[in-house]
Design an enzyme around this catalytic site. Structure first.
Site, mmCIF file in Angstrom:
data_model
loop_
_atom_site.group_PDB
_atom_site.id
_atom_site.type_symbol
_atom_site.label_atom_id
_atom_site.label_comp_id
_atom_site.label_asym_id
_atom_site.label_seq_id
_atom_site.Cartn_x
_atom_site.Cartn_y
_atom_site.Cartn_z
ATOM 1 N N GLY A 104 -4.035 -4.125 6.926
ATOM 2 C CA GLY A 104 -5.024 -5.042 6.187
ATOM 3 C C GLY A 104 -6.230 -4.265 6.055
ATOM 4 N N SER B 115 -5.097 -0.101 2.329
ATOM 5 C CA SER B 115 -4.748 1.140 2.244
ATOM 6 C C SER B 115 -4.038 1.428 0.990
ATOM 7 C CB SER B 115 -3.542 1.387 3.333
ATOM 8 O OG SER B 115 -2.716 2.487 2.815
ATOM 9 N N ALA C 226 -4.739 -0.229 -2.095
ATOM 10 C CA ALA C 226 -5.678 -0.381 -3.083
ATOM 11 C C ALA C 226 -6.754 0.901 -3.061
ATOM 12 C CB ALA C 226 -6.542 -1.473 -2.948
ATOM 13 N N ASP D 122 -8.709 -6.744 -2.810
ATOM 14 C CA ASP D 122 -9.065 -5.495 -2.346
ATOM 15 C C ASP D 122 -9.416 -4.515 -3.278
ATOM 16 O OD1 ASP D 122 -7.589 -6.626 -0.087
ATOM 17 O OD2 ASP D 122 -6.471 -5.243 0.112
#
Ligand code: PMV
Length: 318
Positions: free
Chosen positions: A105, A108, A110, A152
């Site tokens: 969450g 990572s 993106a 993200d």
């Protein structure tokens, strides 16, 4: 020595995950304590393949052509070359490392895409602006998440707190009063694709009941927007707890998340909730300079695998 390197930060969603997939707003902030880094070296030996990709954290050391065409790293590189209208580029080695926990969450995937796009375009002498970096990273995110909301890639490409709503212009939040956040990792991971599909299933089976929960989360985010700007601790704490209760109704919390969230609250956090896809990954707690150590100790004692502190400050302090 690399001739160039670029970084992209991690991120954490403060309010609105899952509901954001269905058009409700969400708020996320960059977390610069962790990041993905891409270094680019020229391959002076002309016998080498055009692009060598090294990602030691995930065991990759390969020529780009040998990766499947839907591989996220391959896709990030190919999209960047396409955007720059380049078929061939001078032989190079692209080395990727990251301190962002995987499937937890914290953005990572993106951040990896953003760091690759930034580094490669800059190396080729045509650095791409954040809106293009974000749009390309979104295409890579689709491989990971299927139907990503886009939050993200935006928060990471712009590196600013965002109030994000699908199909709307992105809004950057101008923070007036700082807030301290503590992020704690359960050590469990569930792919976002899985939790997003589970919520989708609930909505298909009971569109009215679960649609109502999604809407309620959206209302919380709208209220949280001004509370976050003003640094209103009691208001934010209550909204975090309400958001967590609704995420529990969406069945994306977990026993470990619940344990950490309760530990943070009992140790004095103003509020706490899971962050991101859920069923593991990270939780966040709103803390103060005075209670941050106590909350951190309580989280570790309750089983957190790692904690990260992040201070959300007015722009001039960043
Ligand atoms: O687990 P993460 O950090 O990828 O966040 C997922 C957030 C969701 O709202 C659940 C999905 C999305 O695409 O926004």
């Amino acid at each position: 020595m690399p001739v160039l390197f670029k970084k992209a930060p991690g991120k954490i969603i403060l309010f609105g995950e899952h509901a954001v997939v269905y058009g409700q707003p969400a708020i996320a902030i960059p977390v610069t304590r962790v990041n993905a880094t891409v270094r680019i070296f020229p391959n002076l030996d002309s016998d080498q393949a055009d692009i060598r990709l090294q990602a030691p954290d995930i065991g990759i050391d390969a020529d780009l052509e040998s990766l499947p065409s839907d591989h996220p790293l391959e896709t990030a590189i190919r999209l960047t070359m396409g955007e720059l209208q380049l078929d061939r580029i001078p032989p190079l080695t692209l080395q990727l490392t990251s301190t962002i926990p995987l499937s937890a969450g914290m953005g990572s995937s993106a951040a990896t895409a953003v760091a690759i796009i930034r580094a490669l375009s800059a190396y080729l002498g045509k650095p791409l602006p954040p809106d293009v970096v974000s749009a390309l990273a979104y295409e890579v995110e689709k491989i990971h998440h299927g139907n990503p909301s886009g939050i993200d890639n935006n928060v990471i490409a712009y590196q600013q707190p965002v109030y994000y709503k699908r199909e709307h212009a992105i809004e950057f939040l101008t923070i007036e009063k700082p807030t301290h956040w503590l992020i704690a990792d359960t050590g469990e991971t569930t792919p976002t694709l899985e939790t997003v599909s589970a919520v989708q299933k609930l909505l298909t089976n009971d569109p009215v009941g679960y649609g109502d929960i999604i809407q309620k989360i959206g209302s919380i985010v709208q209220t949280a927007r001004s509370a976050l700007i003003a640094g209103d601790l009691p208001g934010l704490g209550q909204l975090l707890d309400e958001n967590q209760r609704l995420l529990e109704e969406l069945e994306v919390s977990s026993t470990k998340l619940d344990i950490l969230i309760n530990a943070a609250r009992n140790a004095g956090a103003a509020g706490a909730k899971l962050s991101g896809g859920g069923r593991g990954g990270n939780m966040i707690a709103l803390v103060t300079e005075e209670n941050i150590s106590a909350v951190e100790s309580a989280l570790i004692e309750a089983g957190a695998k790692r904690t990260i502190t992040t201070l959300l400050t007015p722009r001039e302090d960043r």
